[in-house]
Design a protein around this motif. Sequence first.
Motif, PDB file in Angstrom:
ATOM      1  N   ARG A  82      47.797  30.177  33.751  1.00 55.57           N
ATOM      2  CA  ARG A  82      47.267  31.135  34.732  1.00 55.57           C
ATOM      3  C   ARG A  82      48.184  32.345  34.791  1.00 55.57           C
ATOM      4  O   ARG A  82      49.365  32.232  35.104  1.00 55.57           O
ATOM      5  N   VAL A  83      47.603  33.512  34.457  1.00 55.70           N
ATOM      6  CA  VAL A  83      48.395  34.733  34.335  1.00 55.70           C
ATOM      7  C   VAL A  83      47.870  35.782  35.306  1.00 55.70           C
ATOM      8  O   VAL A  83      46.674  36.090  35.324  1.00 55.70           O
ATOM      9  N   GLY A  84      48.771  36.325  36.109  1.00 51.08           N
ATOM     10  CA  GLY A  84      48.432  37.453  36.966  1.00 51.08           C
ATOM     11  C   GLY A  84      48.888  38.743  36.315  1.00 51.08           C
ATOM     12  O   GLY A  84      49.877  38.763  35.578  1.00 51.08           O
ATOM     13  N   ALA A  85      48.178  39.841  36.565  1.00 52.77           N
ATOM     14  CA  ALA A  85      48.528  41.095  35.890  1.00 52.77           C
ATOM     15  C   ALA A  85      48.081  42.291  36.713  1.00 52.77           C
ATOM     16  O   ALA A  85      46.966  42.302  37.244  1.00 52.77           O
ATOM     17  N   ILE A  86      48.946  43.300  36.798  1.00 51.84           N
ATOM     18  CA  ILE A  86      48.505  44.582  37.325  1.00 51.84           C
ATOM     19  C   ILE A  86      47.695  45.280  36.236  1.00 51.84           C
ATOM     20  O   ILE A  86      47.616  44.820  35.100  1.00 51.84           O
ATOM     21  N   GLY A  94      43.446  39.807  37.747  1.00 51.89           N
ATOM     22  CA  GLY A  94      43.914  41.149  38.071  1.00 51.89           C
ATOM     23  C   GLY A  94      44.295  41.211  39.543  1.00 51.89           C
ATOM     24  O   GLY A  94      43.427  41.042  40.405  1.00 51.89           O
ATOM     25  N   MET A  95      45.573  41.447  39.821  1.00 52.42           N
ATOM     26  CA  MET A  95      46.070  41.412  41.194  1.00 52.42           C
ATOM     27  C   MET A  95      47.171  42.437  41.385  1.00 52.42           C
ATOM     28  O   MET A  95      47.856  42.823  40.429  1.00 52.42           O
ATOM     29  N   GLY A 112      52.166  42.420  45.164  1.00 56.69           N
ATOM     30  CA  GLY A 112      52.399  41.555  46.311  1.00 56.69           C
ATOM     31  C   GLY A 112      51.583  40.281  46.277  1.00 56.69           C
ATOM     32  O   GLY A 112      52.096  39.194  46.569  1.00 56.69           O
ATOM     33  N   LEU A 113      50.311  40.391  45.895  1.00 57.00           N
ATOM     34  CA  LEU A 113      49.446  39.208  45.851  1.00 57.00           C
ATOM     35  C   LEU A 113      49.898  38.252  44.756  1.00 57.00           C
ATOM     36  O   LEU A 113      49.883  37.026  44.939  1.00 57.00           O
ATOM     37  N   GLN A 114      50.316  38.779  43.615  1.00 55.64           N
ATOM     38  CA  GLN A 114      50.794  37.909  42.544  1.00 55.64           C
ATOM     39  C   GLN A 114      52.006  37.102  42.980  1.00 55.64           C
ATOM     40  O   GLN A 114      52.104  35.903  42.686  1.00 55.64           O
ATOM     41  N   LEU A 115      52.931  37.736  43.687  1.00 52.59           N
ATOM     42  CA  LEU A 115      54.120  37.008  44.128  1.00 52.59           C
ATOM     43  C   LEU A 115      53.755  35.909  45.120  1.00 52.59           C
ATOM     44  O   LEU A 115      54.324  34.814  45.082  1.00 52.59           O
TER      45      LEU A 115
END
Length: 334
Positions: free
Chosen positions: A118-122, A150-151, A154-157
Amino acid sequence: MTENHILDSATDRKNFGANTMQANIEIRHLRYFAALARELHFGRAADIIGISQAPYSQQIKQLEDRLGTRLFERTTRRVSLTEAGAKFLEYCDDILATLDEGVSHARAASSEEGGRLRVGAIRIAASYILPSVLRAFRRKYPAVIVEVFGMTTGLQLRKMEAGELDIALIRPASVPGSFKAELICEEGLCAALHKDHPLCQKTKLELADLDQQPMVLFKDTVGTDYSIALRAAIRKHDVSPNIIGEFTDTIGGVCLVGSGAGIAVLPESTRSSISQDVVYREINVPEVTAKLVMVRPDHSAGRKFDDFAALVTQACASTELWRAPPTPLDDINL
């Protein structure tokens, strides 16, 4: 069963595969047939399979009996495919390829090579970095399911702390002690202006051009590194813009600029955000860049996670895709 009946009934590969199993045709029959169809020589095909020629010939004859049609023409000098054999080979290749792929995926799914990532990314990471990374990663780990979210930073952290992300690609921010942050690339800044703004007539802006200008900034609470540095640079150079709005991501900044709210200083990659009312100009903000950081657990979570992170680092070292050219003055309606 006649040869024509065989050809007519096998109109698609799915039905054909089911019919072959109903005829007690086994996988070994298909592999034996495929070898002979390629070699057209019983001795060489038997060597490839790894059995002697006599039992090999019996297996081919057994396959033909179960199909009810001859697959090969045999003479003392040569072996050739019949029309039915040539058609059977097309389907046989598909069945064996699908089986081999299924075996590979099943083995991978039960090992370190399977699972989920699971990868979060700006936006910059999702647009310019992850596509090539995912292509390379899929080749090495075909059974791993990669989810991309896509986040904002702040939301990713928050998702990382909750155990809902494995890797985060963010702007620098305060990272919890259970994670490690690695700087993977940085980019310059640009000024986003409404197309009717007088400063559009300039090809490059200085920080002093922002003095007394209406301006929108990232919210302090977001903790975006370059935004904090930008505010510090504005104070250091005695520039006094008129701050009339704030935003929490670059798309929000572009939206405010497009509405005529004011100027925004954004990462250079924002140039790819197309808005009919927004133009971009290079701006000189000394010693301020927009950095991209990869956040991961401070311990190795496994080989696939380490390999994915390595691919991200490699991609960042080689890409400058976001460095779009400045908007020509001729393209602007002043």
